[in-house]
Write an enzyme that holds these catalytic residues in place. Structure first.
Site, PDB file in Angstrom:
ATOM      1  N   GLN A   1       0.763  -1.242   0.000  1.00 22.44           N
ATOM      2  CA  GLN A   1       0.000   0.000   0.000  1.00 22.44           C
ATOM      3  C   GLN A   1       0.795   1.295   0.000  1.00 22.44           C
ATOM      4  O   GLN A   1       0.509   2.202  -0.795  1.00 22.44           O
ATOM      5  CB  GLN A   1      -0.969   0.014   1.198  1.00 22.44           C
ATOM      6  CG  GLN A   1      -1.903   1.198   1.196  1.00 22.44           C
ATOM      7  CD  GLN A   1      -2.877   1.221   2.361  1.00 22.44           C
ATOM      8  OE1 GLN A   1      -3.528   2.221   2.613  1.00 22.44           O
ATOM      9  NE2 GLN A   1      -2.998   0.125   3.088  1.00 22.44           N
TER      10      GLN A   1
ATOM     11  N   GLU B   1       0.524  -0.849   8.822  1.00 18.82           N
ATOM     12  CA  GLU B   1      -0.329   0.325   9.052  1.00 18.82           C
ATOM     13  C   GLU B   1      -0.564   0.634  10.527  1.00 18.82           C
ATOM     14  O   GLU B   1      -0.266   1.727  11.008  1.00 18.82           O
ATOM     15  CB  GLU B   1      -1.681   0.110   8.351  1.00 18.82           C
ATOM     16  CG  GLU B   1      -2.742   1.149   8.679  1.00 18.82           C
ATOM     17  CD  GLU B   1      -2.383   2.539   8.180  1.00 18.82           C
ATOM     18  OE1 GLU B   1      -2.586   3.510   8.922  1.00 18.82           O
ATOM     19  OE2 GLU B   1      -1.874   2.655   7.045  1.00 18.82           O
TER      20      GLU B   1
ATOM     21  N   ASP C   1       0.163   3.960   5.962  1.00 17.31           N
ATOM     22  CA  ASP C   1       0.547   3.524   4.616  1.00 17.31           C
ATOM     23  C   ASP C   1       0.275   4.604   3.568  1.00 17.31           C
ATOM     24  O   ASP C   1       1.199   5.169   2.989  1.00 17.31           O
ATOM     25  CB  ASP C   1      -0.215   2.250   4.247  1.00 17.31           C
ATOM     26  CG  ASP C   1       0.472   0.991   4.777  1.00 17.31           C
ATOM     27  OD1 ASP C   1       1.707   0.948   4.745  1.00 17.31           O
ATOM     28  OD2 ASP C   1      -0.221   0.064   5.205  1.00 17.31           O
TER      29      ASP C   1
ATOM     30  N   GLY D   1      -9.424  21.652  17.012  1.00 17.41           N
ATOM     31  CA  GLY D   1      -9.119  23.023  16.640  1.00 17.41           C
ATOM     32  C   GLY D   1      -9.468  24.059  17.694  1.00 17.41           C
ATOM     33  O   GLY D   1      -9.412  25.256  17.421  1.00 17.41           O
ATOM     34  N   GLY D   2      -9.854  23.626  18.875  1.00 16.74           N
ATOM     35  CA  GLY D   2     -10.137  24.573  19.941  1.00 16.74           C
ATOM     36  C   GLY D   2     -11.604  24.940  20.077  1.00 16.74           C
ATOM     37  O   GLY D   2     -11.996  25.598  21.035  1.00 16.74           O
TER      38      GLY D   2
END
Length: 481
Positions: free
Chosen positions: A70, A192, A221, A300-301
């Site tokens: 992969q 992975e 991957d 993101g807050g």
């Protein structure tokens, strides 16, 4: 004498006037001046062809693809989408191991293989065969980039060391995916989920009271393959200045960490106090010494959570991600029928809401459960409230807009029939991607040997008889006595 002087004077005037007249002509003509400037700075003039018809971004770039499974195939497929001629080298009779893994159609290449190897050509070569080694040497001289994701040291054991490759083709770029960079684990085998765990993603994924979790997105991957493709493009650009190739390396641990960088950000913030946007802060639960698992908290807050929608009892994907973004708080209050929260000191300002987030989301969920996830999205987007419905893979496969943009593409295959694959995630206005099916094992062997490498018909016959491009013959079974 006077006549001669007059004649000489006239001749001088004519001689002086001729260059002047030429200069005037040049000044009047704009096109030659533009052409001269373009030639002087060495840059091509803008194409006059319509956008999308001036060739692809990587037209002319030749990739020698030694990848499998992969991470590597993700990289080379993306380069092939961008126009590179990708020649995939496979073992005769065997090929990429994923051709037979997770097979759903008997006798056909698996989706695991076909969805990672579009737009490529396949050649089979026995690298241990003398003729096979000769073919590989010609390919190295012919190609611009060699990409591999073998186990550490495998390429060297094949005799394809950096010194040999660089001596054979000084312009060759050698790009590699490995599990780890130099250090105590560089010789370890990585897959992975191992990459997700060692790159910091798993420790920060899941709910606080539960175990670490890996994500369904293949950030180890495919994520590292994308990083490697970016590095190769940069190396190709640098080669236009230096004239020489270089090694490009991407470790899966590094790739995962790059995608999880906001959690490393939070690790450093912990030294200066609790992470107030995490729901555990509002619940009064103390933080430890490492970035915690945060469930569905937004990274993101802005507080966010996954909420049930109408039909959740029978549909495991009837949910929506809802963000209580501060600028649209009043719109949220109006939409869910809580206008009094706009002025209530316990809810009006973000700091006041932090200890009450669990109750706030429970109240919002009472409203979302009365509507489908798409109805919630329509109502929220009308007033700029950021939400995202949980889309199942079935819904994504059937989404018309994704078909229209080429993000999801239907491809026809000679042995398995039609199947869906993911198209080029990068959209370019002047480099249109055409997705072609993955190659059958060794499908382009003769084409590459003759049309690309220039072998004659006689030489091709010799190569075939040598066993360099065909699987070894199985020994005949002994007859029963």
């Amino acid at each position: 004498m006077a006549t001669r002087k007059k004649a000489k004077a006239k001749a001088k005037v004519k001689a002086k006037s001729k260059p002047a007249s030429k200069k005037v002509v040049k000044l009047k003509s704009k096109k030659p001046a533009v052409k001269a400037k373009a030639a002087a700075n060495g840059l091509p003039r803008p194409s006059s062809r319509p956008f999308g018809q001036a060739g692809k971004a990587l037209d002319g770039v030749k990739i020698l693809d030694f990848t499998h499974v992969q991470s590597g195939p993700t990289c080379t497929q993306l380069l092939a989408y961008l126009g590179a001629d990708c020649i995939k080298v496979e073992r005769p009779g065997v090929g990429d191991i994923t051709r037979g893994q997770l097979r759903d159609v008997k006798g056909a290449d698996s989706l695991y293989f076909t969805m990672l190897n579009a737009n490529k050509r396949s050649i089979t070569i026995d690298s241990k065969n003398p003729k096979g080694k000769e073919i590989l040497e010609r390919l190295i001289k012919h190609c611009d980039v060699l990409v591999e994701n073998f186990a550490p040291g495998a390429l060297d054991r094949m005799g394809l060391t950096w010194d040999y490759i660089h001596k054979t083709n000084p312009r060759m770029i050698v790009a590699s995916v490995k599990g780890f960079g130099p250090g105590p684990y560089e010789d370890c085998k990585v897959y992975e989920n191992v990459a997700q765990c060692t790159g910091g993603a798993a420790s920060t994924t899941g709910f606080r009271e539960g175990p670490p979790l890996v994500t369904g997105a293949q950030i180890g991957d495919s994520g590292t393959g994308l990083h490697l493709a970016f590095g190769i493009c940069a190396a190709l650009y640098q080669r236009t200045r230096t004239g020489r190739g270089q090694k490009v390396f991407a470790a899966m641990q590094d790739g995962v960490l790059n995608l999880a960088r906001v959690k490393l950000r939070d690790q450093q913030r912990l030294a200066h106090g609790p992470l107030t946007e995490y729901s555990q802060y509002g619940e009064g639960i103390p933080f430890g010494n490492a970035t915690p698992r945060a469930g569905n908290d937004s990274g993101g807050g802005q507080p966010g959570w996954i909420l049930k929608c109408k039909g959740w009892e029978n549909d495991p994907d009837a949910y929506i991600y809802f963000i209580t973004q501060a600028p649209v708080w009043e719109a949220i209050c109006d939409l869910i029928g809580k206008p009094e929260w706009k002025t209530d000191p316990d809810y009006a300002k973000p700091p006041a809401r932090l200890p009450r987030l669990k109750q706030i989301f429970a109240t919002i969920e009472e409203w979302t459960m009365t509507k489908t996830k798409f109805e919630v999205m329509d109502l929220c987007n009308a007033v700029d409230i950021p939400v995202g419905p949980i889309l199942s893979m079935k819904e994504i496969a059937e989404e018309k807009s994704l078909r229209d943009t080429g993000t999801v593409v239907e491809v026809d295959h000679p042995t398995r029939g039609k199947y869906l694959t993911v198209g080029n995630p990068v959209k370019m206005s002047d480099s249109i991607t055409e997705v072609k099916r993955s190659p059958l094992l060794g499908e382009h062997t003769e084409e590459i040997l003759t049309k690309v490498l220039g072998y004659s018909a006689k030489e091709l016959a010799e190569i075939k008889s040598s066993g360099a491009i065909t699987p070894p013959e199985k020994p005949a079974k002994a007859e029963a006595a």
